[in-house]
Design a protein around this motif. Sequence first.
Motif: not given
Length: 801
Positions: A65, A82, A84, A94-96, A102, A107, A135-136, A144
Amino acid sequence: MIFSKFGACIAACLLVLGTTALPSAAAPTRYEAENATISQGVVESNHTGFSGTGFVNGDNVAGSSLEWTVNAPSAGTGTLAFRYANGTTSDRPSDISVNGTTVAAARSFPPTGVWTGWTTVTLTAPLTAGPNTIRATAAGAGGNPNFDYLDVEVQSAGFTDYQAENATISQGVVESNHAGFTGSGFVNYDNLVGSYVEFSVSAAAAGTQGLTFRFANGTTSDRPMAIAVNGTPATVSFPATGAWTTWQEVTVNAALNAGANTVRATSTTAGGGPNLDRLRVSGPGDTEKPTAPGQPACSAIAHDALTLDWPPSTDDIGVVGYDVFHQGQQIATATAPPYRLTGLTPDFAYQLSVFARDASGNVSLSSPEADCRTLPAPADDPPTAPGQPTVSAVQATSASVTWGASSDDNGVRAYLVRDHATDAVLATVTGTPPATTAVVPLECARTYQVHVVARDGAGRLSNPSPPSASFTTGSCGTVPQTPTSVAGGFDIPWDVSWAPDGTYALVTERDTFRVFKVTTSGTKTQVGTVPNVQTTDGEGGLMGLDFSPTWNGTTDQEVFFMHTASEGNRVAKMNFNGTALSGYASILQGIDKNRYHNGGRIRFGPDGHLYVATGDAQQTSNAPDLDSLNGKILRVTKSGAAAPGNPFGTRVYSYGHRNPQGLAWDSAGRLWSSELGNSSRDELNLILPGRNYGWPTCEGSCSVSGMTNPKHTWSTAEASPSGIAIVNNTVFVGALRGQRLWRVVLDGENVSTVNAYFNGTYGRLRAVEKVPGAAAIWFGTTNSDNNGNGSPDTIRRSAIQ
């Protein structure tokens, strides 16, 4: 309610654009990934194109994360961008989460081609004033993507916009022929005294707030208007702006009540008002929903009435009413519990749920359901039998039926015209008293006799009339033939989507979350279960699905689903290799859910973009609100972003929908959609970009400016339409409550003839889909759902000839 010293001096409280600072979004603030808190990852700089001093390469494990601490100047909606790179060939979801909650599960962060191919994924989430943690967290074993930075922009909750085209309009029209407007258009007032636009404005608290009207006046003369807040008017100048494309603003200060307020802008001269774009209210609107009512309970049950009681809801500004629903249809409105429901059907099982409303129109989530059955009707003389019907004007799809009136001590309330051979109800005529003639939809090329039954106010039925003389309807094309069973044993099969080669289809089950592969020969195999799905104990769960238009099982394995999840409704994708489902990535969230009105159909259009039908989630204000994803047909890319060319530059393609379900295109590429009505009319709509389809102002056809009327309507008892398919420019509509397959022949952009098949034969029909490469359809029943008779469900095939 008065304007502060308004009559004494307009100049003291009237501000023209440029003389007052209006609330606005702050510039984005950049948070570099290398400065965030890293768990299972390292800072690197070996791939060019990054910002700052480097980027974060997370470990290739689920759970690695990156956490940023973001400072928001005020509470409001944050836009999180974001940046990337993903140089692999696989998605790296990724869970944002924001402040531990959440906001976007799994995502999607799809491949960017190379590690130097930086791109941005954007989503919105509520932020609190001051520090926030974002948090990602890697949702898959690949970890990630490489994160470069997070840009955060906070839109202050310090104002609320109300578009003029969504307000109540008297003597004016919605137009879009002058550039520079916001929303979907503006209101062009009729050139006379008294034309007006009235806004329904909510306020989170009582107090003085600024009302800013955005307008254009391309004449050389002032067009003053009377601005009335909760009924008290004062005249305000709307001077010439030089051109109809030059938009300016005037602001007045007014005291608003907590909750609901009306703001009306009325023309005071023969020139009418200016072109009005929107109203901006400086204070935050009331958006807090009441708490859900508690478990309802029934008492004092009679044959036609019962008392419903429930633990009341609470709200920050107070609950003003409760809406009572049977299944998905509203049957009563109460000010407080308990409430006596009257006019009910004898010996009938009701499934009752309650929703609370506050003064701003915010609607709570559903109460639990109460299952209550009315008593049988007391001993009563039934109506006399109607006179023998006569039939005239026999056409291929209809005939006119006339009969002699019945009599009854309590009054006749309805006549049922029935097929004498099957007792299936062909038409229901209501009224006080009801008419004794009806145009009845019939099947093509069939010999009929019909009879008529009368129903009184106690729900008692008369003996049938003598049957009519035999008559035969004419022949016509595109007629569904007697179906054959393809596969059975389903538990609420909600949708059907064919593989591109047409050798099999995938079928979703709403409440089990299972997905089945069904071949043309009827072989049925479960290929997986969609994760993260939740039921709503109503109409939510696992709903629509569709194959990627370029799916081939190898280089493109994407299959898309719409389902209910913990936070609301979402669109997600999974991989399907022809045998099994794997992976999961959410591509679109932020769609509210409720027990009913979740929409749920998704289809890729001829343009390669994904169309998503969303219900209003039983919050009627969602439907006309262009900032809401509910009560809409959305048009998005495979990543969930707004598709290019959308009418408002957002995901919204059309709006003003209550609960759209079916989506299908005719041979000319026109999009058609079925829609479930509230209590009177269901609809078949021709969907055009940017159009407002009327809900909640209109149910069925109406003459309100700016609203687009349906091409055909039914009573809710005849239809409750769900899935649709188009074969040879004929629309086949599955009817749930109506328990029949409607056949709607199109004539270009209009409807020519409408009739029905399989009336009552198979029960509730939901999924309807054209068979690829054939003049045929598959259709499925949902008799095992909470509105059906509990029997297992079957998918059938019918040739169209």
